[in-house]
Design an enzyme around this catalytic site. Structure first.
Site, mmCIF file in Angstrom:
data_model
loop_
_atom_site.group_PDB
_atom_site.id
_atom_site.type_symbol
_atom_site.label_atom_id
_atom_site.label_comp_id
_atom_site.label_asym_id
_atom_site.label_seq_id
_atom_site.Cartn_x
_atom_site.Cartn_y
_atom_site.Cartn_z
ATOM 1 N N ILE A 79 7.500 21.486 -27.870
ATOM 2 C CA ILE A 79 7.950 20.942 -26.587
ATOM 3 C C ILE A 79 9.399 20.454 -26.636
ATOM 4 C CG2 ILE A 79 7.165 18.555 -26.930
ATOM 5 C CD1 ILE A 79 6.064 18.731 -23.983
ATOM 6 N N ASP B 90 4.829 12.424 -30.164
ATOM 7 C CA ASP B 90 5.674 11.247 -29.964
ATOM 8 C C ASP B 90 6.754 11.179 -31.045
ATOM 9 O OD1 ASP B 90 6.588 8.812 -28.925
ATOM 10 O OD2 ASP B 90 4.950 7.643 -29.765
ATOM 11 N N GLY C 159 -4.544 14.155 -29.501
ATOM 12 C CA GLY C 159 -4.249 14.069 -30.935
ATOM 13 C C GLY C 159 -4.965 12.878 -31.542
#
Length: 173
Positions: A11, A34, A126
């Site tokens: 991403i 993240d 996740g």
């Protein structure tokens, strides 16, 4: 109506107006997507930008610049933690609602920031252990509900593995 698509990709490399970060409530970076977003965007700059929010509630999202990413914006969405130990359908229904709120809020932020293209990871699937098939159904249904009035022309569900990509492909057929 905007176009919805699923891809298997990193991403952080996508040429879109905004990417969504599956963030934690502290907005301080972490593992998975993240951590990857923080590393690629420039961790120090991103931490300084998120610090002004003082955190983010589950089901909500906040915007920051994309810094070193190709995307102009990062929308940091905090999804729910799935826990079978919480038990019962009430907890599951609440988790579903909070996850849907993440997608809804990101589309609202897209409208507010004139975003035409946005990429979502599989929020909460996740380390937060939300069942991927359930999460994908919620993501696609929620985006379909709110997309028309948003001005967003392209929504990408960016999968990190073949299984997740297949779930989105099946739902988008």
């Amino acid at each position: 109506m905007g176009r919805l698509d699923s891809i298997l990709a990193d991403i952080t490399t996508l040429q879109v107006d905004a990417i969504v970060n599956a963030a934690n409530q502290q907005l301080k970076g972490g593992g998975g997507v993240d951590g990857a977003i923080h590393r690629a965007a420039g961790a120090q700059e991103l931490l300084a930008a998120t610090a002004k929010f003082g955190g983010c509630a589950t089901g909500d999202a906040v915007p920051t610049p994309g810094f070193r990413l190709p995307a102009k914006w990062i929308f940091h969405a905090v999804g729910p933690v799935w826990s079978v130990a919480r038990g019962g359908s009430a907890a599951e229904d609440r988790a579903d609602s909070l996850l849907a709120s993440c997608y809804r809020r990101c589309i609202e932020l897209a409208r507010e920031h004139d975003v035409c293209s946005i990429a979502f990871p599989a929020i909460s699937t996740g380390i937060y252990r939300f069942p991927p098939d359930r999460a994908a159904r919620i993501a696609v249904a929620t985006v379909n509900e709110v997309l028309d009035e948003s001005g967003v022309e392209e929504v990408i569900f960016c999968a990190f593995n073949d299984e997740t990509h297949a779930l989105y492909c099946d739902l988008l057929r």
